[in-house]
Design a protein around this motif. Structure first.
Motif, PDB file in Angstrom:
ATOM      1  N   GLY A 129       0.675  -1.078   0.326  1.00  0.00           N
ATOM      2  CA  GLY A 129       0.234  -0.307  -0.329  1.00  0.00           C
ATOM      3  C   GLY A 129       1.220   1.327   0.052  1.00  0.00           C
ATOM      4  N   PHE A 130       1.823   1.162   0.799  1.00  0.00           N
ATOM      5  CA  PHE A 130       2.808   2.241   0.968  1.00  0.00           C
ATOM      6  C   PHE A 130       3.918   2.866  -0.193  1.00  0.00           C
ATOM      7  CE2 PHE A 130       6.639   4.752   3.460  1.00  0.00           C
ATOM      8  CZ  PHE A 130       5.549   5.876   3.646  1.00  0.00           C
ATOM      9  N   LEU A 131       4.174   1.500  -1.006  1.00  0.00           N
ATOM     10  CA  LEU A 131       5.006   1.318  -2.193  1.00  0.00           C
ATOM     11  C   LEU A 131       3.763   1.950  -3.311  1.00  0.00           C
ATOM     12  CD1 LEU A 131       7.441   1.052  -4.084  1.00  0.00           C
ATOM     13  CD2 LEU A 131       6.473  -0.997  -4.328  1.00  0.00           C
ATOM     14  N   LEU A 132       2.418   1.798  -3.435  1.00  0.00           N
ATOM     15  CA  LEU A 132       1.919   2.569  -4.149  1.00  0.00           C
ATOM     16  C   LEU A 132       1.037   3.930  -4.229  1.00  0.00           C
ATOM     17  CD1 LEU A 132      -0.158  -0.976  -4.999  1.00  0.00           C
ATOM     18  CD2 LEU A 132       1.022  -0.404  -6.489  1.00  0.00           C
ATOM     19  N   ASP A 133       1.049   4.178  -2.720  1.00  0.00           N
ATOM     20  CA  ASP A 133       0.962   5.260  -2.675  1.00  0.00           C
ATOM     21  C   ASP A 133       2.232   6.720  -2.741  1.00  0.00           C
ATOM     22  OD1 ASP A 133      -1.276   6.826  -1.122  1.00  0.00           O
ATOM     23  OD2 ASP A 133       0.271   7.410   0.220  1.00  0.00           O
ATOM     24  N   LEU A 134       3.527   6.093  -2.423  1.00  0.00           N
ATOM     25  CA  LEU A 134       4.469   7.196  -3.260  1.00  0.00           C
ATOM     26  C   LEU A 134       4.849   7.294  -4.644  1.00  0.00           C
ATOM     27  CD1 LEU A 134       6.734   5.090  -0.596  1.00  0.00           C
ATOM     28  CD2 LEU A 134       5.868   7.476  -0.289  1.00  0.00           C
TER      29      LEU A 134
ATOM     30  N   ARG B 293      -0.258   5.016   4.504  1.00  0.00           N
ATOM     31  CA  ARG B 293       0.709   6.050   5.163  1.00  0.00           C
ATOM     32  C   ARG B 293       0.998   5.299   6.251  1.00  0.00           C
ATOM     33  NH1 ARG B 293      -0.947  12.560   5.050  1.00  0.00           N
ATOM     34  NH2 ARG B 293      -2.685  12.121   6.054  1.00  0.00           N
ATOM     35  N   ASP B 294      -0.298   5.178   6.749  1.00  0.00           N
ATOM     36  CA  ASP B 294      -0.036   5.378   8.768  1.00  0.00           C
ATOM     37  C   ASP B 294      -0.738   3.707   8.644  1.00  0.00           C
ATOM     38  OD1 ASP B 294      -0.504   8.308   8.745  1.00  0.00           O
ATOM     39  OD2 ASP B 294      -2.491   8.185   8.395  1.00  0.00           O
ATOM     40  N   ALA B 295      -1.768   2.849   7.867  1.00  0.00           N
ATOM     41  CA  ALA B 295      -1.884   1.871   8.441  1.00  0.00           C
ATOM     42  C   ALA B 295      -0.945   0.275   8.612  1.00  0.00           C
ATOM     43  CB  ALA B 295      -2.484   1.154   7.277  1.00  0.00           C
ATOM     44  N   ARG B 296      -1.585   0.052   9.684  1.00  0.00           N
ATOM     45  CA  ARG B 296       0.804  -0.838   9.469  1.00  0.00           C
ATOM     46  C   ARG B 296      -0.437  -2.640  10.372  1.00  0.00           C
ATOM     47  NH1 ARG B 296       0.079   1.253  14.962  1.00  0.00           N
ATOM     48  NH2 ARG B 296      -0.050   0.517  17.111  1.00  0.00           N
ATOM     49  N   LYS B 297      -0.036  -3.874  10.596  1.00  0.00           N
ATOM     50  CA  LYS B 297      -0.182  -4.732  11.308  1.00  0.00           C
ATOM     51  C   LYS B 297      -0.111  -4.651  12.771  1.00  0.00           C
ATOM     52  CE  LYS B 297      -1.235  -9.802  10.587  1.00  0.00           C
ATOM     53  NZ  LYS B 297      -0.553 -10.493   9.420  1.00  0.00           N
ATOM     54  N   ALA B 298      -0.888  -4.929  13.166  1.00  0.00           N
ATOM     55  CA  ALA B 298      -0.301  -4.899  15.082  1.00  0.00           C
ATOM     56  C   ALA B 298      -0.159  -6.053  15.935  1.00  0.00           C
ATOM     57  CB  ALA B 298      -1.110  -3.699  15.867  1.00  0.00           C
ATOM     58  N   ALA B 299      -1.015  -6.772  15.663  1.00  0.00           N
ATOM     59  CA  ALA B 299      -1.475  -8.457  15.924  1.00  0.00           C
ATOM     60  C   ALA B 299      -1.146  -9.296  15.204  1.00  0.00           C
ATOM     61  CB  ALA B 299      -2.402  -7.923  16.273  1.00  0.00           C
ATOM     62  N   THR B 300      -0.849 -10.427  14.988  1.00  0.00           N
ATOM     63  CA  THR B 300      -0.622 -11.465  14.864  1.00  0.00           C
ATOM     64  C   THR B 300      -1.522 -12.130  14.516  1.00  0.00           C
ATOM     65  OG1 THR B 300      -0.224 -13.442  16.453  1.00  0.00           O
ATOM     66  CG2 THR B 300       1.979 -12.225  15.359  1.00  0.00           C
ATOM     67  N   SER B 301      -3.412 -12.170  14.979  1.00  0.00           N
ATOM     68  CA  SER B 301      -4.102 -13.174  14.547  1.00  0.00           C
ATOM     69  C   SER B 301      -5.668 -12.179  14.972  1.00  0.00           C
ATOM     70  CB  SER B 301      -4.047 -14.165  14.671  1.00  0.00           C
ATOM     71  OG  SER B 301      -3.974 -14.301  16.194  1.00  0.00           O
ATOM     72  N   ALA B 302      -5.110 -11.317  15.501  1.00  0.00           N
ATOM     73  CA  ALA B 302      -6.360 -11.363  15.505  1.00  0.00           C
ATOM     74  C   ALA B 302      -7.529 -10.432  14.882  1.00  0.00           C
ATOM     75  CB  ALA B 302      -6.051  -9.983  17.090  1.00  0.00           C
ATOM     76  N   ILE B 303      -8.826 -10.607  14.366  1.00  0.00           N
ATOM     77  CA  ILE B 303     -10.242  -9.672  13.741  1.00  0.00           C
ATOM     78  C   ILE B 303      -9.797  -8.706  13.207  1.00  0.00           C
ATOM     79  CG2 ILE B 303     -11.870  -8.833  14.710  1.00  0.00           C
ATOM     80  CD1 ILE B 303     -11.947 -11.485  11.718  1.00  0.00           C
ATOM     81  N   ASP B 304      -9.223  -7.417  13.759  1.00  0.00           N
ATOM     82  CA  ASP B 304      -8.749  -6.084  14.286  1.00  0.00           C
ATOM     83  C   ASP B 304      -7.386  -5.571  14.892  1.00  0.00           C
ATOM     84  OD1 ASP B 304      -8.615  -6.759  17.395  1.00  0.00           O
ATOM     85  OD2 ASP B 304     -10.043  -5.046  17.113  1.00  0.00           O
ATOM     86  N   ALA B 305      -6.617  -6.606  13.636  1.00  0.00           N
ATOM     87  CA  ALA B 305      -5.149  -6.771  13.552  1.00  0.00           C
ATOM     88  C   ALA B 305      -4.494  -5.702  12.742  1.00  0.00           C
ATOM     89  CB  ALA B 305      -4.481  -7.672  12.475  1.00  0.00           C
ATOM     90  N   PHE B 306      -5.330  -4.648  12.306  1.00  0.00           N
ATOM     91  CA  PHE B 306      -4.750  -3.067  11.876  1.00  0.00           C
ATOM     92  C   PHE B 306      -4.917  -1.868  12.813  1.00  0.00           C
ATOM     93  CE2 PHE B 306      -3.644  -5.880   8.784  1.00  0.00           C
ATOM     94  CZ  PHE B 306      -3.134  -5.335   7.585  1.00  0.00           C
TER      95      PHE B 306
END
Length: 328
Positions: free
Chosen positions: A100-105, A162-175
């Protein structure tokens, strides 16, 4: 009213995953064809014409230059085609923030480009893929989605790439979204934007590179020495991102070796292995004296992506690199 025409680019991932059973943990990313996913979505009665195009059927841990190049070409073509209103990219969650960030840039923002994934395979109990996909269609179909850059739709939230990141390995609300919060909340029936488009009429910030240079992430740990830095330079790294302790710190011998690399023209960016926070200049490390760059709000994965794009565009001076990170 003519329904919006949306190009759907499939790369695989958990959203197209198929497991051995509804309650099993193991599954095969990209096991379902994109046409199958769209057929399931069509059954929901969404008002949109979805045009599938396969790019890959892989887990996103395996995504790389060939897939990124194909996605960029397809997105550029869709942006230039008046018959296409928006783009959705189905993608695994492990590296969605990097794609996402590569395409955004490297893309302008006249039309919506939306990444969507899932935390549970399509045949699992409580699968989230179809809801996320329906939400992505809701976002991409909205004219107000243009001018917002590349977005990620997960867990009823619309996040800027630019802001999104994965913050949990398997939780349904991981981002999570840092440092800015979500752009909108979305369900298959509703969409509420929290502000006006922030990138209206903005051109691509950087040219899409012909190739990406080798840039490594070095994770700092207590008791480590400078040898990993020397090893990375020995394999031809053109840049290094430090995933440091706290505000991008590391043992003195490591910082010294990184400073020596910077003096030889290898850009070095200090980011943090901590989940969230700003890495400022000249806090514990004297960036001005050592020639280092502070990643500011970007975590290691995004810092590496931005640094690769900068180097590929001929930007290696520490001050210019810092300016790019300050404005990311």
């Amino acid at each position: 009213m003519t329904p919006p025409r949306i190009l759907v680019l499939g790369t695989g991932g958990t959203i197209a995953g198929a497991g051995s059973g509804a309650t099993g943990a193991a599954y095969r990313p990209g096991g379902l064809a994109l046409e199958t996913l769209i057929a399931h979505l069509d059954a929901l009665g969404l008002v949109a014409e979805l045009m599938p195009q396969d790019v890959a059927r892989i887990g996103s841990q395996d995504i790389g230059w060939a897939e990124w190049q194909a996605l960029h070409v397809a997105c550029e073509s869709a942006l230039a085609d008046p018959a296409v209103d928006a783009v959705i990219i189905t993608h695994g969650t492990d590296t969605a923030e990097e794609t996402g960030f590569l395409l955004d840039l490297t893309l302008p923002s006249p039309k919506a480009i939306v990444l969507v994934g899932a935390m549970r395979p399509a045949d699992a109990v409580g699968a989230d893929g179809m809801r996320n996909f329906a939400n992505a269609v809701k976002v991409a179909s909205d004219p107000a989605a243009s001018g917002r850059g590349v977005m990620l739709v997960m867990g009823d939230a619309v996040l800027a790439a630019r802001d999104a990141r994965k913050a949990a390995t398997s939780a349904i609300d991981a981002f999570r979204s840092f440092p800015r919060g979500p752009l909108a909340r979305v369900t298959p029936a509703s969409l509420d934007w929290f502000g006006p488009p922030h990138r209206a009429n903005e051109r691509a910030r950087y040219s899409f590179p012909q190739a990406l240079p080798r840039v490594a992430i070095l994770t700092a740990g207590a008791g480590m020495d400078e040898q990993p830095v020397e090893a990375l330079l020995g394999i031809g790294c053109k840049g290094v991102v430090l995933a440091g302790m706290g505000q991008g710190n590391a043992p003195a011998s490591v910082i010294a070796a990184l400073s020596q690399a910077a003096a030889r023209g290898v850009p070095v960016v200090r980011s943090s292995r901590v989940d969230e926070g700003i890495v400022d200049r000249n806090v514990e490390v004297d960036d001005d004296a050592l020639g280092l760059v502070a990643a500011r709000a970007l975590g290691p994965a995004k810092a590496r992506m931005l640094l690769m794009v900068l180097i590929a565009n001929g930007i290696t001076d520490a001050a210019e690199v810092q300016a790019a990170f300050d404005g990311a």
